[in-house]
Design an enzyme around this catalytic site. Structure first.
Site, PDB file in Angstrom:
ATOM      1  CE  LYS A 155      -7.136   4.687  -1.267  1.00 34.70           C
ATOM      2  NZ  LYS A 155      -6.084   5.702  -1.324  1.00 34.70           N
ATOM      3  CB  ILE A 156      -4.518  -1.887   1.213  1.00 36.28           C
ATOM      4  CG1 ILE A 156      -5.533  -1.689   0.089  1.00 36.28           C
ATOM      5  CG2 ILE A 156      -4.396  -3.375   1.551  1.00 36.28           C
ATOM      6  CD1 ILE A 156      -5.123  -2.271  -1.261  1.00 36.28           C
ATOM      7  CG  ASP A 175       3.805   5.423   3.510  1.00 34.21           C
ATOM      8  OD1 ASP A 175       4.221   6.279   2.714  1.00 34.21           O
ATOM      9  OD2 ASP A 175       2.767   4.771   3.313  1.00 34.21           O
ATOM     10  CB  CYS A 203       4.553   0.494  -0.824  1.00 29.57           C
ATOM     11  SG  CYS A 203       5.794  -0.758  -1.038  1.00 29.57           S
ATOM     12  N   PRO A 204       2.921   0.748  -3.515  1.00 26.62           N
ATOM     13  CG  PRO A 204       2.877   2.843  -4.544  1.00 26.62           C
ATOM     14  CD  PRO A 204       2.888   2.180  -3.196  1.00 26.62           C
ATOM     15  CB  THR A 230      -2.169  -8.465  -0.823  1.00 28.87           C
ATOM     16  OG1 THR A 230      -1.936  -7.379   0.084  1.00 28.87           O
ATOM     17  CG2 THR A 230      -2.445  -9.736  -0.059  1.00 28.87           C
ATOM     18  CB  SER A 231       1.478  -4.637  -2.852  1.00 27.85           C
ATOM     19  OG  SER A 231       1.369  -3.346  -3.362  1.00 27.85           O
ATOM     20  NE  ARG A 232      -0.419  -3.946  -9.351  1.00 26.61           N
ATOM     21  CZ  ARG A 232      -1.633  -3.972  -8.784  1.00 26.61           C
ATOM     22  NH1 ARG A 232      -1.889  -4.797  -7.792  1.00 26.61           N
ATOM     23  NH2 ARG A 232      -2.591  -3.174  -9.231  1.00 26.61           N
ATOM     24  CG  ASP A 256      -3.871 -11.956  -4.057  1.00 31.23           C
ATOM     25  OD1 ASP A 256      -4.371 -13.039  -4.438  1.00 31.23           O
ATOM     26  OD2 ASP A 256      -4.375 -10.850  -4.307  1.00 31.23           O
ATOM     27  CD  GLU A 261      -0.034 -10.979 -10.712  1.00 31.81           C
ATOM     28  OE1 GLU A 261       0.222 -11.456  -9.600  1.00 31.81           O
ATOM     29  OE2 GLU A 261      -0.848 -10.065 -10.891  1.00 31.81           O
ATOM     30  CG  HIS A 293      -3.849  -9.721  -8.725  1.00 31.28           C
ATOM     31  ND1 HIS A 293      -2.821  -9.090  -9.378  1.00 31.28           N
ATOM     32  CD2 HIS A 293      -4.469  -8.764  -8.010  1.00 31.28           C
ATOM     33  CE1 HIS A 293      -2.841  -7.805  -9.083  1.00 31.28           C
ATOM     34  NE2 HIS A 293      -3.836  -7.584  -8.251  1.00 31.28           N
TER      35      HIS A 293
HETATM   36  P1  NAI Z   1      -2.515   3.833  -1.394  1.00 29.88           P
HETATM   37  O1  NAI Z   1      -2.092   4.752  -2.489  1.00 29.88           O
HETATM   38  O2  NAI Z   1      -3.661   4.224  -0.519  1.00 29.88           O
HETATM   39  O3  NAI Z   1      -1.268   3.539  -0.429  1.00 29.88           O
HETATM   40  C1  NAI Z   1       0.025   3.276  -0.876  1.00 29.88           C
HETATM   41  C2  NAI Z   1       0.975   3.745   0.200  1.00 29.88           C
HETATM   42  O4  NAI Z   1       2.297   3.372  -0.189  1.00 29.88           O
HETATM   43  C3  NAI Z   1       0.979   5.272   0.384  1.00 29.88           C
HETATM   44  O5  NAI Z   1       0.827   5.596   1.749  1.00 29.88           O
HETATM   45  C4  NAI Z   1       2.345   5.700  -0.145  1.00 29.88           C
HETATM   46  O6  NAI Z   1       2.882   6.828   0.530  1.00 29.88           O
HETATM   47  C5  NAI Z   1       3.162   4.452   0.134  1.00 29.88           C
HETATM   48  N1  NAI Z   1       4.390   4.388  -0.641  1.00 29.88           N
HETATM   49  C6  NAI Z   1       4.631   4.846  -1.894  1.00 29.88           C
HETATM   50  N2  NAI Z   1       5.906   4.594  -2.231  1.00 29.88           N
HETATM   51  C7  NAI Z   1       6.482   3.979  -1.178  1.00 29.88           C
HETATM   52  C8  NAI Z   1       7.767   3.473  -0.919  1.00 29.88           C
HETATM   53  N3  NAI Z   1       8.754   3.589  -1.828  1.00 29.88           N
HETATM   54  N4  NAI Z   1       8.003   2.900   0.274  1.00 29.88           N
HETATM   55  C9  NAI Z   1       7.036   2.795   1.216  1.00 29.88           C
HETATM   56  N5  NAI Z   1       5.781   3.260   1.025  1.00 29.88           N
HETATM   57  C10 NAI Z   1       5.511   3.842  -0.161  1.00 29.88           C
HETATM   58  O7  NAI Z   1      -2.782   2.431  -2.093  1.00 29.88           O
HETATM   59  P2  NAI Z   1      -3.676   1.242  -1.564  1.00 29.88           P
HETATM   60  O8  NAI Z   1      -5.065   1.406  -2.035  1.00 29.88           O
HETATM   61  O9  NAI Z   1      -3.416   1.038  -0.118  1.00 29.88           O
HETATM   62  O10 NAI Z   1      -3.052   0.027  -2.411  1.00 29.88           O
HETATM   63  C11 NAI Z   1      -1.741  -0.427  -2.179  1.00 29.88           C
HETATM   64  C12 NAI Z   1      -1.350  -1.381  -3.288  1.00 29.88           C
HETATM   65  O11 NAI Z   1      -2.157  -2.562  -3.199  1.00 29.88           O
HETATM   66  C13 NAI Z   1      -1.625  -0.857  -4.709  1.00 29.88           C
HETATM   67  O12 NAI Z   1      -0.531  -0.100  -5.181  1.00 29.88           O
HETATM   68  C14 NAI Z   1      -1.794  -2.110  -5.504  1.00 29.88           C
HETATM   69  O13 NAI Z   1      -0.540  -2.461  -6.048  1.00 29.88           O
HETATM   70  C15 NAI Z   1      -2.201  -3.165  -4.479  1.00 29.88           C
HETATM   71  N6  NAI Z   1      -3.556  -3.689  -4.691  1.00 29.88           N
HETATM   72  C16 NAI Z   1      -3.714  -5.042  -4.764  1.00 29.88           C
HETATM   73  C17 NAI Z   1      -4.971  -5.601  -4.941  1.00 29.88           C
HETATM   74  C18 NAI Z   1      -5.172  -7.081  -4.983  1.00 29.88           C
HETATM   75  O14 NAI Z   1      -6.231  -7.532  -5.457  1.00 29.88           O
HETATM   76  N7  NAI Z   1      -4.238  -7.889  -4.538  1.00 29.88           N
HETATM   77  C19 NAI Z   1      -6.141  -4.744  -5.109  1.00 29.88           C
HETATM   78  C20 NAI Z   1      -5.871  -3.326  -4.940  1.00 29.88           C
HETATM   79  C21 NAI Z   1      -4.617  -2.836  -4.770  1.00 29.88           C
END
Ligand code: NAI
Length: 328
Positions: A155-156, A175, A203-204, A230-232, A256, A261, A293
């Site tokens: 989504k992001i 991905d 990615c997560p 901005t992920s982890r 971020d 952290e 974050h």
């Molecule tokens: P999502 O689940 O919609 O998308 C994650 C994508 O990563 C999926 O398409 C998945 O197939 C892909 N993925 C999984 N393993 C992978 C790999 N080894 N290599 C490449 N791609 C891979 O998650 P969303 O909502 O897009 O969030 C992504 C990340 O953003 C979250 O995991 C979280 O860590 C981070 N996040 C950060 C926030 C912030 O405030 N900075 C807030 C919300 C989320």
């Protein structure tokens, strides 16, 4: 049903309290203390707990939560890398989360970091405040016509791709599970690293993605690349990133999230001498922009988080399908 909310700030309470009248059968108790080994016993007498990205939900804490009779963990966030899901299963504790509460909030923040680090607006603001109107040190590069590499097109990542598209960038994506319904051009991670002018991580954090940005992957990137995370924090090996910044590999770096952290995220540490120096080392570079974050931190996102968290709680309470249950 009684839920103990750990690690809450005024803004958390504000958005959850607004919805209270809609959930008369759920009692919320907010505490400032975060969830860790020493505070897990506070969950005694509750049915569930609600926690955020910086809570400790490892084996020991989960064992204590089970001991206190907790059956439900409501994560008021999307990521759940801080939860030992296998252990939660063993403890018969359901873990529910809030997927995709506002992908645009995080993606817009990612682009804000790119623009800040690249055009040095954080430095320019301070300079102007000091009546220093010189442009020395503020030069950036255009994004228009450049290539953005999106790692993780959930989504992001998709929202970030749309934003980069709006800037007139060519988009490449990587991905593990490409989104076949999108018109994104998917390439291997190697190719993405080699040709992207901007690399944005979405990615997560998993054992596979831990330190995916390291000496080796940095060496494969273009010189003058912009990197934003901005992920982890764990996606990037910070020591290797710092070495790369010192080698002038990066035009700009926007973070971020960063390793370590969890010791102080969301806390005012201005009066303390920090035990770790990672953040200070990163901040010492003129082309790094760092935030704590806050990608999720918009009114729309907090509203959605509160709504979905309480829908999750209500679904659990009434035995409905748990569509936001974390399965693995
Ligand atoms: P999502 O689940 O919609 O998308 C994650 C994508 O990563 C999926 O398409 C998945 O197939 C892909 N993925 C999984 N393993 C992978 C790999 N080894 N290599 C490449 N791609 C891979 O998650 P969303 O909502 O897009 O969030 C992504 C990340 O953003 C979250 O995991 C979280 O860590 C981070 N996040 C950060 C926030 C912030 O405030 N900075 C807030 C919300 C989320």
């Amino acid at each position: 049903m009684k839920i103990l909310f750990y690690g809450t700030k005024d803004y958390d309470q504000y958005f959850f309290d607004k919805l209270k009248p809609e959930y008369p059968h759920i009692e919320f108790v907010f505490i400032e203390s975060n969830l860790y080994r020493e505070t897990a016993s506070l969950a005694a007498g509750y049915d569930g707990i609600c926690a955020f990205v910086n809570a400790d939900l490892g084996e020991t804490v989960l064992e204590e939560l089970r001991h206190q009779g907790i059956r439900l963990i409501l994560m008021r966030c999307a990521g759940y890398n801080n939860v030992d899901i296998q252990k939660a299963k063993e403890c018969a504790i359901k873990v529910l989360r809030v997927p995709g509460y506002s992908p645009e909030a995080v993606a817009e923040h990612a682009m804000a970091l790119v623009l800040t680090a690249n055009r040095h607006t954080h430095k320019a603001y301070i300079k102007c405040r000091e009546n220093n109107f010189s442009l020395n040190g503020l030069m950036g590069v255009n994004l228009y016509g450049k290539t953005a590499g999106i790692v993780g097109t959930g989504k992001i990542g998709m929202a970030m791709a749309r934003i980069c598209n709006g800037f007139g960038m060519k988009i490449l994506a990587y991905d593990l599970y490409p989104n076949m319904e999108s018109d994104l051009e998917y390439v291997s991670l190697d190719r993405l690293l080699a040709v992207s002018d901007l690399i944005s991580l979405h990615c997560p954090l998993t054992p596979e993605t831990h330190h995916m940005i390291n000496n080796e992957s940095i060496s494969r990137m273009k010189d003058g690349v912009i990197l934003v995370n901005t992920s982890r924090g764990g996606l990037i090996c910070t020591d290797d990133l710092i070495a790369g910044i010192r080698d002038h590999k990066f035009q700009a770096v926007g973070l971020d999230v960063y390793e370590e952290e969890s010791d102080f995220v969301y806390e005012d540490m201005s009066e303390y001498i920090l035990k770790t120096s990672t953040v200070q080392r990163l901040l010492s570079f003129p082309n790094v922009a760092l935030t704590s974050h806050q990608g999720f931190f918009t009114e729309e996102a907090l509203t959605n988080i509160a709504e979905t968290t309480l829908q999750n709680a209500e679904a659990f309470r009434t035995g409905l399908d748990l569509k936001n249950e974390v399965q693995n």
